[in-house]
Design a protein around this motif. Structure first.
Motif, PDB file in Angstrom:
ATOM      1  N   ASN A  42       0.853  -1.193   0.000  1.00  0.00           N
ATOM      2  CA  ASN A  42       0.000   0.000   0.000  1.00  0.00           C
ATOM      3  C   ASN A  42       0.888   1.241   0.000  1.00  0.00           C
ATOM      4  O   ASN A  42       1.252   1.764   1.042  1.00  0.00           O
ATOM      5  CB  ASN A  42      -0.917   0.002   1.218  1.00  0.00           C
ATOM      6  CG  ASN A  42      -1.961   1.099   1.152  1.00  0.00           C
ATOM      7  OD1 ASN A  42      -2.131   1.752   0.121  1.00  0.00           O
ATOM      8  ND2 ASN A  42      -2.661   1.321   2.246  1.00  0.00           N
ATOM      9  N   ARG A  47      -6.578   0.943  -3.430  1.00  0.00           N
ATOM     10  CA  ARG A  47      -6.318  -0.428  -3.012  1.00  0.00           C
ATOM     11  C   ARG A  47      -4.836  -0.777  -3.118  1.00  0.00           C
ATOM     12  O   ARG A  47      -4.173  -0.414  -4.096  1.00  0.00           O
ATOM     13  CB  ARG A  47      -7.126  -1.398  -3.884  1.00  0.00           C
ATOM     14  CG  ARG A  47      -8.632  -1.352  -3.659  1.00  0.00           C
ATOM     15  CD  ARG A  47      -9.299  -2.400  -4.528  1.00  0.00           C
ATOM     16  NE  ARG A  47     -10.743  -2.403  -4.366  1.00  0.00           N
ATOM     17  CZ  ARG A  47     -11.562  -3.196  -5.024  1.00  0.00           C
ATOM     18  NH1 ARG A  47     -11.073  -4.043  -5.917  1.00  0.00           N
ATOM     19  NH2 ARG A  47     -12.863  -3.144  -4.810  1.00  0.00           N
ATOM     20  N   ASP A  69      -4.642  -3.547  -8.243  1.00  0.00           N
ATOM     21  CA  ASP A  69      -5.882  -4.200  -7.844  1.00  0.00           C
ATOM     22  C   ASP A  69      -7.052  -3.270  -8.159  1.00  0.00           C
ATOM     23  O   ASP A  69      -7.482  -2.487  -7.328  1.00  0.00           O
ATOM     24  CB  ASP A  69      -5.851  -4.536  -6.347  1.00  0.00           C
ATOM     25  CG  ASP A  69      -7.119  -5.256  -5.888  1.00  0.00           C
ATOM     26  OD1 ASP A  69      -7.863  -5.742  -6.758  1.00  0.00           O
ATOM     27  OD2 ASP A  69      -7.363  -5.323  -4.666  1.00  0.00           O
ATOM     28  N   SER A  73      -5.626   1.708  -8.373  1.00  0.00           N
ATOM     29  CA  SER A  73      -4.457   1.056  -7.801  1.00  0.00           C
ATOM     30  C   SER A  73      -3.366   1.056  -8.854  1.00  0.00           C
ATOM     31  O   SER A  73      -3.639   1.258 -10.045  1.00  0.00           O
ATOM     32  CB  SER A  73      -4.813  -0.378  -7.377  1.00  0.00           C
ATOM     33  OG  SER A  73      -3.715  -1.042  -6.791  1.00  0.00           O
TER      34      SER A  73
END
Length: 460
Positions: A42, A47, A69, A73
């Motif tokens: 992260n 995400r 994702d 993302s």
């Protein structure tokens, strides 16, 4: 194209001592490779990326080790050639352990960067460019770490005509953008062409603060033959680099409360992010390093360094050396950056600076007094909010009132209000807590309404 208009500015704000002289003249240097990298999945708003490697697997520098994702993302790439030591929880700047990967470097590796499919802005479609930026793992390098590709897809009813390149860098101590503007000028211009093609915008404006005349001159020279690119000087005032503030200063367009910048036909991109687009996409590379200012009174070997993502903070401080009375370390600048909870965390994509202070600069906590209604915070708030009223509502836990009637969500936590408060009220901390609580209360309300609907359906 050069412009000769007067220096642009905005209402309110504060003039800070910038403390940039220690590093703004120092060329970017490559930082040593750490023997072990710590890479949280992260590293951006949205995400976390999903790992595509296994423990014990060999990887090459630049290889994708985690994929995006969903639409909000981005991918993550190996900053060094080595072996995946383990997939596990890793320490982060939030103080929490989060999923990530430990990458052990090969000491004898040449650390050549893996290259992939190139993306030429002249022949690529806007969709191709957006996908390439996403696959390269590029996020906002100014600190927000917002996925850049997502910013380039505005709502269909909000067409973009202008791309603003943010070269303000108004935080004290930070000079990474300054050096990028001087040393990666060609990358910036090329990156702008990618952004124009991706967004369909017809022109770009590079905003450079007036305390960087050499960067302004370099960019003017680079853009003098390009009628689609203007270079403008903006006032060296904090927080000039905030997106809505810069848009107002450069275009006189005002982004409505709660709206995105595309509502006024503008996309804002950090100058370092733009340079990485111009540097990486023609080579089909993913982002595996970034330029970071390592400075502050507690740092011995100050400078601007190109540091691999995932480099442990402790390794950085051991390499540059610190004073014996080291007291506090910030990731980012001292105004909007965060003091680190420990030295075991690592550099992520959004980290623009490692700024360290000694006990001498970190004053003991001042006693907090009640608000005296002096109005200083109102005078400096760049968005024209009422921090005094917001602070009182926060103390009274009137979080919904703060959101609904006093535009709490518009606050981007620049810290100007807390800086000038004679009562030493930690306004920014109050606002952060209030935003979190308002979000939780909203979620609870939504869940209650959902349950009520289900009960009504069952009764019917």
């Amino acid at each position: 194209m050069i412009t000769n208009n007067h220096v642009k500015s905005f209402l309110r704000g504060i003039h800070l001592e910038d403390y940039k002289d220690d590093t703004n003249h120092l060329p970017i240097k490559r930082f040593p490779f750490a023997p072990l990298l710590i890479l949280p999945f992260n590293q951006h708003i949205g995400r976390p990326s999903i790992p595509v490697v296994k423990q014990g697997q060999e990887v090459t520098r630049g290889q994708m080790i985690a994929q995006a994702d969903g639409d909000f993302s981005v991918a993550l790439h190996a900053p060094e050639s080595g072996i995946i030591k383990k997939l596990d929880l890793v320490p982060t700047s939030t103080g929490k352990m989060e999923p990530g990967v430990y990458l052990q470097s090969y000491p004898g590796s040449t650390q050549e960067v893996l290259e992939g499919e190139t993306c030429d802005y002249q022949t690529a479609s806007p969709e191709d460019i957006v996908k390439a930026i996403r696959d390269a793992g590029i996020v906002g390098l100014g600190g927000a770490a917002f996925p850049t590709h997502a910013k380039l897809i505005p709502p269909k009813d909000e067409p973009v005509d202008t791309v603003i390149i943010n070269g303000a860098e108004c935080e004290p101590y930070l000079t990474t953008d300054h050096r990028v503007m001087l040393e990666q000028t060609a990358d910036i211009i090329l990156g702008i062409h990618y952004l124009l093609k991706a967004t369909g915008a017809s022109n770009a404006i590079i905003g450079v603060e007036s305390n960087k005349p050499d960067a302004y001159a370099a960019l003017c020279d680079a853009a003098k033959q390009d009628q689609h690119i203007k270079v403008e000087e903006v006032n060296a005032k904090y927080p000039q680099g905030a997106a809505k503030i810069l848009i107002k200063a450069l275009t006189n367009r005002e982004v409505p409360s709660g709206a995105h910048t595309s509502a006024v036909g503008v996309i804002v991109c950090n100058v370092a992010t733009t340079a990485e687009i111009g540097r990486l996409l023609p080579r089909g590379r993913g982002i595996q390093e970034r330029v970071i200012t390592v400075g502050g009174p507690a740092i011995k070997d100050k400078g601007n360094y190109r540091i691999p993502i995932g480099t442990p903070l402790r390794f950085i401080l051991d390499t540059v050396g610190v004073e014996h009375n080291l007291s506090r370390v910030f990731l980012g600048g001292p105004m909007m950056g965060n003091a680190v909870p420990n030295l075991d965390i690592s550099i992520t994509k959004g980290v623009s600076g490692v700024i360290a202070f000694t006990e001498q600069e970190i004053a003991k906590a001042d006693k907090v007094y009640q608000c005296i209604h002096c109005g200083y915070c109102v005078d400096v708030c760049p968005l024209g909010l009422n921090p005094s009223k917001l602070g009182l509502l926060a103390q009274a836990q009137q979080y919904e009132d703060m959101v609904d009637n006093y535009h709490l969500k518009d606050c981007f936590e620049c810290g100007s209000c807390a800086f000038v408060c004679p009562s030493h009220i930690p306004l920014v901390q109050h606002f952060r807590v209030a935003k979190s609580m308002a979000k939780k209360l909203k979620a609870i309300q939504v869940e209650k309404e959902k349950n009520q609907k289900n009960q009504n359906k069952s009764a019917a």
